[in-house]
Design a protein around this motif. Structure first.
Motif, PDB file in Angstrom:
ATOM      1  N   GLN A  76       7.206  -3.007   6.059  1.00 35.07           N
ATOM      2  CA  GLN A  76       8.324  -2.866   5.118  1.00 35.07           C
ATOM      3  C   GLN A  76       8.122  -1.694   4.151  1.00 35.07           C
ATOM      4  OE1 GLN A  76      10.140  -6.369   3.431  1.00 35.07           O
ATOM      5  NE2 GLN A  76      10.620  -5.331   1.509  1.00 35.07           N
ATOM      6  N   ILE A  77       6.918  -1.553   3.606  1.00 38.62           N
ATOM      7  CA  ILE A  77       6.702  -0.498   2.604  1.00 38.62           C
ATOM      8  C   ILE A  77       6.774   0.886   3.256  1.00 38.62           C
ATOM      9  CG2 ILE A  77       5.154   0.438   0.847  1.00 38.62           C
ATOM     10  CD1 ILE A  77       3.981  -2.419   0.524  1.00 38.62           C
ATOM     11  N   SER A  78       6.219   1.026   4.472  1.00 40.08           N
ATOM     12  CA  SER A  78       6.285   2.347   5.111  1.00 40.08           C
ATOM     13  C   SER A  78       7.729   2.678   5.500  1.00 40.08           C
ATOM     14  CB  SER A  78       5.349   2.425   6.323  1.00 40.08           C
ATOM     15  OG  SER A  78       5.779   1.551   7.349  1.00 40.08           O
ATOM     16  N   GLN A  79       8.483   1.685   5.972  1.00 46.73           N
ATOM     17  CA  GLN A  79       9.898   1.933   6.293  1.00 46.73           C
ATOM     18  C   GLN A  79      10.650   2.341   5.034  1.00 46.73           C
ATOM     19  OE1 GLN A  79      11.406  -1.681   8.109  1.00 46.73           O
ATOM     20  NE2 GLN A  79      10.310  -1.321  10.032  1.00 46.73           N
ATOM     21  N   GLU A  81      13.201   6.773   1.733  1.00 44.14           N
ATOM     22  CA  GLU A  81      13.340   7.633   0.555  1.00 44.14           C
ATOM     23  C   GLU A  81      13.208   9.104   0.969  1.00 44.14           C
ATOM     24  OE1 GLU A  81      14.079   6.501  -2.436  1.00 44.14           O
ATOM     25  OE2 GLU A  81      13.456   4.398  -2.453  1.00 44.14           O
ATOM     26  N   ILE A  82      12.276   9.385   1.865  1.00 52.27           N
ATOM     27  CA  ILE A  82      12.030  10.779   2.256  1.00 52.27           C
ATOM     28  C   ILE A  82      13.163  11.311   3.133  1.00 52.27           C
ATOM     29  CG2 ILE A  82      10.440  12.269   3.573  1.00 52.27           C
ATOM     30  CD1 ILE A  82       9.421  11.413   0.731  1.00 52.27           C
ATOM     31  N   ILE A  83      13.564  10.539   4.131  1.00 48.32           N
ATOM     32  CA  ILE A  83      14.692  10.965   4.968  1.00 48.32           C
ATOM     33  C   ILE A  83      15.974  10.971   4.124  1.00 48.32           C
ATOM     34  CG2 ILE A  83      16.161  10.343   6.945  1.00 48.32           C
ATOM     35  CD1 ILE A  83      13.530  11.458   7.904  1.00 48.32           C
ATOM     36  N   GLY A  84      16.033  10.045   3.151  1.00 48.96           N
ATOM     37  CA  GLY A  84      17.218   9.933   2.287  1.00 48.96           C
ATOM     38  C   GLY A  84      17.449  11.139   1.400  1.00 48.96           C
ATOM     39  N   LEU A 113       5.630   4.943  -2.742  1.00 47.30           N
ATOM     40  CA  LEU A 113       5.641   3.928  -1.688  1.00 47.30           C
ATOM     41  C   LEU A 113       4.596   4.219  -0.619  1.00 47.30           C
ATOM     42  CD1 LEU A 113       9.465   3.352  -1.655  1.00 47.30           C
ATOM     43  CD2 LEU A 113       7.745   1.585  -2.059  1.00 47.30           C
ATOM     44  N   TYR A 114       4.421   5.493  -0.270  1.00 48.39           N
ATOM     45  CA  TYR A 114       3.339   5.820   0.676  1.00 48.39           C
ATOM     46  C   TYR A 114       2.000   5.397   0.071  1.00 48.39           C
ATOM     47  CZ  TYR A 114       6.284   8.575   3.911  1.00 48.39           C
ATOM     48  OH  TYR A 114       7.208   8.972   4.828  1.00 48.39           O
ATOM     49  N   SER A 115       1.839   5.654  -1.236  1.00 45.18           N
ATOM     50  CA  SER A 115       0.575   5.269  -1.891  1.00 45.18           C
ATOM     51  C   SER A 115       0.379   3.758  -1.841  1.00 45.18           C
ATOM     52  CB  SER A 115       0.549   5.740  -3.345  1.00 45.18           C
ATOM     53  OG  SER A 115       0.639   7.140  -3.396  1.00 45.18           O
ATOM     54  N   ALA A 116       1.464   3.011  -2.093  1.00 49.78           N
ATOM     55  CA  ALA A 116       1.357   1.542  -2.042  1.00 49.78           C
ATOM     56  C   ALA A 116       0.962   1.101  -0.632  1.00 49.78           C
ATOM     57  CB  ALA A 116       2.670   0.894  -2.469  1.00 49.78           C
ATOM     58  N   ALA A 117       1.546   1.717   0.380  1.00 48.16           N
ATOM     59  CA  ALA A 117       1.216   1.348   1.767  1.00 48.16           C
ATOM     60  C   ALA A 117      -0.242   1.694   2.073  1.00 48.16           C
ATOM     61  CB  ALA A 117       2.159   2.049   2.746  1.00 48.16           C
ATOM     62  N   GLN A 118      -0.717   2.822   1.536  1.00 50.39           N
ATOM     63  CA  GLN A 118      -2.108   3.230   1.795  1.00 50.39           C
ATOM     64  C   GLN A 118      -3.124   2.215   1.269  1.00 50.39           C
ATOM     65  OE1 GLN A 118      -1.029   7.478   0.572  1.00 50.39           O
ATOM     66  NE2 GLN A 118      -3.031   7.768   1.481  1.00 50.39           N
ATOM     67  N   ASP A 135      -1.401  10.145   7.014  1.00 48.87           N
ATOM     68  CA  ASP A 135      -1.231  10.884   8.267  1.00 48.87           C
ATOM     69  C   ASP A 135      -0.631  10.006   9.359  1.00 48.87           C
ATOM     70  OD1 ASP A 135      -2.128  13.248   7.265  1.00 48.87           O
ATOM     71  OD2 ASP A 135      -4.171  13.077   8.059  1.00 48.87           O
ATOM     72  N   GLU A 136      -1.128   8.763   9.447  1.00 49.89           N
ATOM     73  CA  GLU A 136      -0.578   7.857  10.469  1.00 49.89           C
ATOM     74  C   GLU A 136       0.917   7.627  10.244  1.00 49.89           C
ATOM     75  OE1 GLU A 136      -3.263   4.251  11.660  1.00 49.89           O
ATOM     76  OE2 GLU A 136      -3.981   4.958   9.698  1.00 49.89           O
ATOM     77  N   MET A 137       1.292   7.391   8.978  1.00 43.74           N
ATOM     78  CA  MET A 137       2.701   7.137   8.689  1.00 43.74           C
ATOM     79  C   MET A 137       3.555   8.366   8.991  1.00 43.74           C
ATOM     80  SD  MET A 137       2.614   4.731   5.282  1.00 43.74           S
ATOM     81  CE  MET A 137       1.252   5.483   4.383  1.00 43.74           C
ATOM     82  N   THR A 138       3.028   9.541   8.630  1.00 38.60           N
ATOM     83  CA  THR A 138       3.773  10.778   8.886  1.00 38.60           C
ATOM     84  C   THR A 138       3.975  10.987  10.384  1.00 38.60           C
ATOM     85  OG1 THR A 138       2.842  11.717   6.882  1.00 38.60           O
ATOM     86  CG2 THR A 138       3.789  13.268   8.448  1.00 38.60           C
ATOM     87  N   GLU A 139       2.889  10.753  11.145  1.00 33.72           N
ATOM     88  CA  GLU A 139       2.989  10.882  12.608  1.00 33.72           C
ATOM     89  C   GLU A 139       4.081   9.966  13.162  1.00 33.72           C
ATOM     90  OE1 GLU A 139       0.359  12.383  15.179  1.00 33.72           O
ATOM     91  OE2 GLU A 139       0.781  13.724  13.479  1.00 33.72           O
ATOM     92  N   GLN A 140       4.030   8.701  12.711  1.00 33.02           N
ATOM     93  CA  GLN A 140       5.016   7.730  13.204  1.00 33.02           C
ATOM     94  C   GLN A 140       6.436   8.206  12.918  1.00 33.02           C
ATOM     95  OE1 GLN A 140       3.864   4.066  11.253  1.00 33.02           O
ATOM     96  NE2 GLN A 140       2.085   3.745  12.574  1.00 33.02           N
ATOM     97  N   LEU A 141       6.622   8.790  11.730  1.00 34.07           N
ATOM     98  CA  LEU A 141       7.976   9.230  11.365  1.00 34.07           C
ATOM     99  C   LEU A 141       8.410  10.429  12.200  1.00 34.07           C
ATOM    100  CD1 LEU A 141      10.473   8.946   9.550  1.00 34.07           C
ATOM    101  CD2 LEU A 141       9.344  10.451   7.897  1.00 34.07           C
ATOM    102  N   ILE A 142       7.591  11.471  12.258  1.00 31.73           N
ATOM    103  CA  ILE A 142       8.055  12.690  12.934  1.00 31.73           C
ATOM    104  C   ILE A 142       8.081  12.542  14.452  1.00 31.73           C
ATOM    105  CG2 ILE A 142       7.443  14.235  11.022  1.00 31.73           C
ATOM    106  CD1 ILE A 142       5.001  15.086  12.456  1.00 31.73           C
ATOM    107  N   GLU A 143       7.375  11.545  14.956  1.00 24.43           N
ATOM    108  CA  GLU A 143       7.466  11.297  16.401  1.00 24.43           C
ATOM    109  C   GLU A 143       8.599  10.343  16.733  1.00 24.43           C
ATOM    110  OE1 GLU A 143       3.600  10.016  17.606  1.00 24.43           O
ATOM    111  OE2 GLU A 143       2.708  12.007  17.246  1.00 24.43           O
TER     112      GLU A 143
END
Ligand code: FAQ
Length: 311
Positions: free
Chosen positions: A36-39, A44-47, A81-86, A93-101
């Motif tokens: 939920q937090i990474s989504q 926010e970033i895509i928004g 939010l990325y910090s909270a997820a971390q 990096d993992e979250m960024t990869e998931q998003l751009i892929e």
């Protein structure tokens, strides 16, 4: 032992207290929070894109300054939010990869285009309005870093909502063409904003467990209802029509009666087939690639500092 840890965790949830990063937590609790937090962070970033699209074309210097500040706020929300997820053990990096892929979810709402200036008003009023409705209860989420991040995020979202309302109000007091542009934007954003709350309760696989863990405090449908109740009087002040001929308060059921939401559209957008999905991810990937030199320079700087420290 595990039974004792489980009991301690249960007691914290029961007491409406908070789980902190170093506390023991069930693996599934950790997993759903990371989800939920990474989504939420990705949203926010895509928004930033639908509104970023209008920064250079805002109709005055003042409007431009406001819009730029708002889009920067969204970037800040993404970073908290990325910090909270971390804190839960996933890396940035993992979250960024998931998003751009294209493997990560982000809110369906950001896959719609923004063809007119009135879209900036409709996004602030409807999208930020829905975000507040959904996020105020998240300030009490059982996971400490998430709940605390939500407090500041909600304060900023309230400002965003008011600025969107004010854009629409200004347009509604303008020429017939401006009023028509405002109404058209409301027509296009209304239904997608209702979809932001997620699938209906009986088709929401995560709700029951997330509510038991006090991550979510209200169901998707309850929050959607609350949002409609908030919009109706505001639409009256604006002089816009909410595009649902069936919308009325049902006194007997004590709820808003609405037309059926087009869940096929929702599922299409979630499957990556919304009007702007491909472009949103492409832009994000390009921005990431364009920033590669910054990451390399930062890593090299850190390496040299490290070398100095060792020497
Ligand atoms: N879009 O079982 P549930 C903002 C997915 S506001 C895409 O009900 P859950 C501010 C869901 O992930 C927007 N996917 O799930 C801003 C799950 O998939 P999964 C961000 C959706 O988690 C304004 C599946 O459907 N806000 O950014 C959507 O219990 C202006 C089943 O659903 C948040 O993220 C959707 N609309 O409830 C920024 C709030 N709805 O993971 C810029 C925090 C559902 O199993 C400009 N999140 N799905 O594959 C939440 O409150 C919850 O995650 C819900 C979904 C309510 C969104």
């Amino acid at each position: 032992d595990e039974a004792a840890e489980q009991a301690a965790f249960g007691a914290i949830i029961e007491a409406d207290s908070r789980i902190e990063p170093r506390d023991w937590m069930p693996a599934a609790y950790r997993k759903t929070l990371i989800r939920q937090i990474s989504q939420h962070a990705h949203s926010e970033i895509i928004g930033m894109q639908p509104e970023g699209n209008w920064i250079s074309r805002a109709p005055s210097l003042k409007r431009k300054a406001i819009l730029m500040a708002k889009v920067q706020d969204e970037a800040g929300h993404g970073l908290y939010l990325y910090s909270a997820a971390q804190t839960l053990g996933i890396t940035r990096d993992e979250m960024t990869e998931q998003l751009i892929e294209g493997r990560a979810r982000y809110s369906s709402i950001f896959n719609y285009p923004t063809p007119t200036w009135a879209d900036m008003g409709a996004i602030g009023w409807l999208v930020d309005g829905a975000a507040i409705c959904n996020q105020v209860p998240l300030c009490r989420a059982s996971y400490g870093p998430y709940g605390r991040a939500m407090v500041r995020v909600c304060k900023e979202e309230s400002f965003h909502q008011r600025q969107g309302f004010e854009i629409l109000l200004t347009l509604m007091q303008g020429s017939p063409a401006q009023r028509e542009m405002a109404q058209d934007a409301v027509n296009r954003w209304y239904w997608p904003s209702l979809m932001m709350f997620g699938p209906p309760d009986d088709e929401s696989p995560n709700s029951a467990q997330s509510m038991a863990w006090k991550i979510k405090r209200f169901s998707n449908d309850d929050l959607r209802q609350r949002f409609i109740g908030m919009l109706v009087p505001q639409a009256e002040v604006l002089g816009v029509t909410l595009p649902d001929p069936e919308l009325r308060w049902d006194d007997e059921a004590q709820r808003w009666h609405t037309s059926e939401i087009d869940w096929t559209e929702f599922h299409e957008v979630l499957a990556g087939r919304g009007p702007m999905n491909v472009e949103r991810i492409r832009n994000r990937r390009n921005a990431h690639d364009d920033g590669a030199w910054v990451r390399e320079a930062a890593a090299e700087y850190a390496r040299k500092q490290n070398e100095k420290a060792v020497a």
